[in-house]
Design a protein around this motif. Sequence first.
Motif, PDB file in Angstrom:
ATOM      1  N   ALA A  58     -13.131 -27.138  43.897  1.00 53.68           N
ATOM      2  CA  ALA A  58     -12.884 -25.698  43.752  1.00 53.68           C
ATOM      3  C   ALA A  58     -13.929 -25.061  42.833  1.00 53.68           C
ATOM      4  O   ALA A  58     -14.404 -23.946  43.099  1.00 53.68           O
ATOM      5  CB  ALA A  58     -11.482 -25.472  43.200  1.00 53.68           C
ATOM      6  N   TRP A  59     -14.307 -25.771  41.758  1.00 54.62           N
ATOM      7  CA  TRP A  59     -15.315 -25.234  40.845  1.00 54.62           C
ATOM      8  C   TRP A  59     -16.672 -25.085  41.527  1.00 54.62           C
ATOM      9  O   TRP A  59     -17.364 -24.079  41.322  1.00 54.62           O
ATOM     10  CB  TRP A  59     -15.439 -26.116  39.610  1.00 54.62           C
ATOM     11  N   LEU A  60     -17.048 -26.059  42.339  1.00 59.02           N
ATOM     12  CA  LEU A  60     -18.333 -25.962  43.031  1.00 59.02           C
ATOM     13  C   LEU A  60     -18.359 -24.759  43.969  1.00 59.02           C
ATOM     14  O   LEU A  60     -19.375 -24.059  44.069  1.00 59.02           O
ATOM     15  CB  LEU A  60     -18.612 -27.257  43.803  1.00 59.02           C
ATOM     16  N   GLY A  61     -17.225 -24.515  44.645  1.00 57.83           N
ATOM     17  CA  GLY A  61     -17.154 -23.326  45.504  1.00 57.83           C
ATOM     18  C   GLY A  61     -17.228 -22.051  44.686  1.00 57.83           C
ATOM     19  O   GLY A  61     -17.941 -21.106  45.060  1.00 57.83           O
ATOM     20  N   ALA A  62     -16.486 -22.017  43.568  1.00 54.08           N
ATOM     21  CA  ALA A  62     -16.506 -20.825  42.718  1.00 54.08           C
ATOM     22  C   ALA A  62     -17.881 -20.618  42.098  1.00 54.08           C
ATOM     23  O   ALA A  62     -18.344 -19.474  41.940  1.00 54.08           O
ATOM     24  CB  ALA A  62     -15.454 -20.969  41.621  1.00 54.08           C
ATOM     25  N   ARG A  63     -18.569 -21.697  41.784  1.00 60.17           N
ATOM     26  CA  ARG A  63     -19.892 -21.585  41.187  1.00 60.17           C
ATOM     27  C   ARG A  63     -20.872 -20.921  42.140  1.00 60.17           C
ATOM     28  O   ARG A  63     -21.669 -20.066  41.739  1.00 60.17           O
ATOM     29  CB  ARG A  63     -20.403 -22.981  40.792  1.00 60.17           C
ATOM     30  N   ARG A  64     -20.811 -21.326  43.422  1.00 58.20           N
ATOM     31  CA  ARG A  64     -21.712 -20.698  44.399  1.00 58.20           C
ATOM     32  C   ARG A  64     -21.427 -19.199  44.495  1.00 58.20           C
ATOM     33  O   ARG A  64     -22.359 -18.376  44.549  1.00 58.20           O
ATOM     34  CB  ARG A  64     -21.535 -21.359  45.773  1.00 58.20           C
ATOM     35  N   TRP A  65     -20.146 -18.854  44.490  1.00 59.41           N
ATOM     36  CA  TRP A  65     -19.771 -17.439  44.596  1.00 59.41           C
ATOM     37  C   TRP A  65     -20.251 -16.663  43.359  1.00 59.41           C
ATOM     38  O   TRP A  65     -20.778 -15.559  43.482  1.00 59.41           O
ATOM     39  CB  TRP A  65     -18.253 -17.335  44.735  1.00 59.41           C
ATOM     40  N   LEU A  66     -20.092 -17.260  42.174  1.00 56.46           N
ATOM     41  CA  LEU A  66     -20.535 -16.601  40.940  1.00 56.46           C
ATOM     42  C   LEU A  66     -22.054 -16.471  40.890  1.00 56.46           C
ATOM     43  O   LEU A  66     -22.596 -15.425  40.478  1.00 56.46           O
ATOM     44  CB  LEU A  66     -20.038 -17.380  39.725  1.00 56.46           C
ATOM     45  N   ALA A  67     -22.769 -17.510  41.316  1.00 52.49           N
ATOM     46  CA  ALA A  67     -24.232 -17.493  41.257  1.00 52.49           C
ATOM     47  C   ALA A  67     -24.823 -16.438  42.171  1.00 52.49           C
ATOM     48  O   ALA A  67     -25.906 -15.903  41.905  1.00 52.49           O
ATOM     49  CB  ALA A  67     -24.779 -18.863  41.621  1.00 52.49           C
ATOM     50  N   GLN A  68     -24.134 -16.100  43.262  1.00 52.70           N
ATOM     51  CA  GLN A  68     -24.620 -15.060  44.166  1.00 52.70           C
ATOM     52  C   GLN A  68     -24.598 -13.686  43.503  1.00 52.70           C
ATOM     53  O   GLN A  68     -25.352 -12.797  43.899  1.00 52.70           O
ATOM     54  CB  GLN A  68     -23.771 -15.040  45.438  1.00 52.70           C
ATOM     55  N   ARG A  69     -23.751 -13.519  42.515  1.00 52.13           N
ATOM     56  CA  ARG A  69     -23.634 -12.219  41.857  1.00 52.13           C
ATOM     57  C   ARG A  69     -24.532 -12.118  40.610  1.00 52.13           C
ATOM     58  O   ARG A  69     -25.056 -11.044  40.323  1.00 52.13           O
ATOM     59  CB  ARG A  69     -22.165 -11.977  41.480  1.00 52.13           C
ATOM     60  N   ALA A  70     -24.684 -13.221  39.888  1.00 49.07           N
ATOM     61  CA  ALA A  70     -25.609 -13.236  38.738  1.00 49.07           C
ATOM     62  C   ALA A  70     -25.862 -14.690  38.363  1.00 49.07           C
ATOM     63  O   ALA A  70     -24.920 -15.489  38.308  1.00 49.07           O
ATOM     64  CB  ALA A  70     -25.020 -12.467  37.542  1.00 49.07           C
ATOM     65  N   THR A  71     -27.099 -15.031  38.070  1.00 49.58           N
ATOM     66  CA  THR A  71     -27.436 -16.435  37.810  1.00 49.58           C
ATOM     67  C   THR A  71     -26.797 -16.975  36.534  1.00 49.58           C
ATOM     68  O   THR A  71     -26.612 -18.183  36.389  1.00 49.58           O
ATOM     69  CB  THR A  71     -28.966 -16.597  37.704  1.00 49.58           C
ATOM     70  N   VAL A  72     -26.469 -16.065  35.619  1.00 52.50           N
ATOM     71  CA  VAL A  72     -25.886 -16.534  34.355  1.00 52.50           C
ATOM     72  C   VAL A  72     -24.369 -16.657  34.424  1.00 52.50           C
ATOM     73  O   VAL A  72     -23.756 -17.222  33.506  1.00 52.50           O
ATOM     74  CB  VAL A  72     -26.265 -15.583  33.194  1.00 52.50           C
TER      75      VAL A  72
END
Length: 318
Positions: A58-72
Amino acid sequence: MRRGAEVAAPLTTALLGMIVALGWLADAVAGAGPWWRLLLFAGGVLGLGLGAAALLRAWLGARRWLAQRATVLPAAVAAAVAALALWLASGPAFHAQVENLRALVGGRAETERLTLAHQVYAAYRRADLGALARVLERARVYEPTVHEAAAAYGVDAEVLMGVGAAESAFYPRDSADGGRGLFQITAPPAEAVADVRRRLGVELDALNQRHNAFLAAATLRRYLDEMHGDPFLGLLAYNIGPRNGGLRAIMEQYGARDFATIQPYLNTLPRDYPIRVLSAALAYRLWRTEGRLPRYEDGWNALHIQSVGVPGLTLARG
């Protein structure tokens, strides 16, 4: 740095979460029979592994979603969650789960340690806190000297303060049994006397409270070494002294190996002495760090005091 934060923060969160989960699981299965306890715990560990794998996915999926909005964002969110986990880990509830887990992995020795620690907590709960506070107020003038002596001989200063409280209530005097000064010195080992004399470079006067404290610290160091660092046995040996050949001779005579197994054979000797000393040392730790002696039974004080820990058994926090 972002990559490092993204790795370190989730690992920290996962580690703290696993400690809590395993501690809760150990407590949950404690009342079951031996085989049921084994099966339930093994099943619980398997479930935790599956749950951890699901959370990682779940974290890996959420990370991809977060990274699309801002790298930090992934690093920031991971760090925020880790900070929350660390904050929760500072509370008494986390400490209780740590104790459950320590009892599980520590085996018989850890179980005995916890049992004795709770004897100390019980002694503190029964104590007259008003009288204890007055003892500790009297101790202020002697505190630097006791800490100096403890540092010189590598003994726990809080435990040595507890010895002073138990022996004289920090009211130095001569006693009918021959005890003298803060630590009621009677028959210190000759080796301890010689060592203190060399260290201080003077002839010793038992009514000089610095000499008295150094002699007590040297004596306690000798008995702790003889008892392989066990604080309960070391304090018991300190109190018994050379009577009946000393504690080591009594243990060898009856085949006792620790504080729990020697107690039935002490007869008239003061088996509660280590508990009294460590209860006073606990009071000193609370008084020194918090400026008060909280009532054990009020609110969440029991869990709080247990998280503070017993001097000689657990390090002071902060």
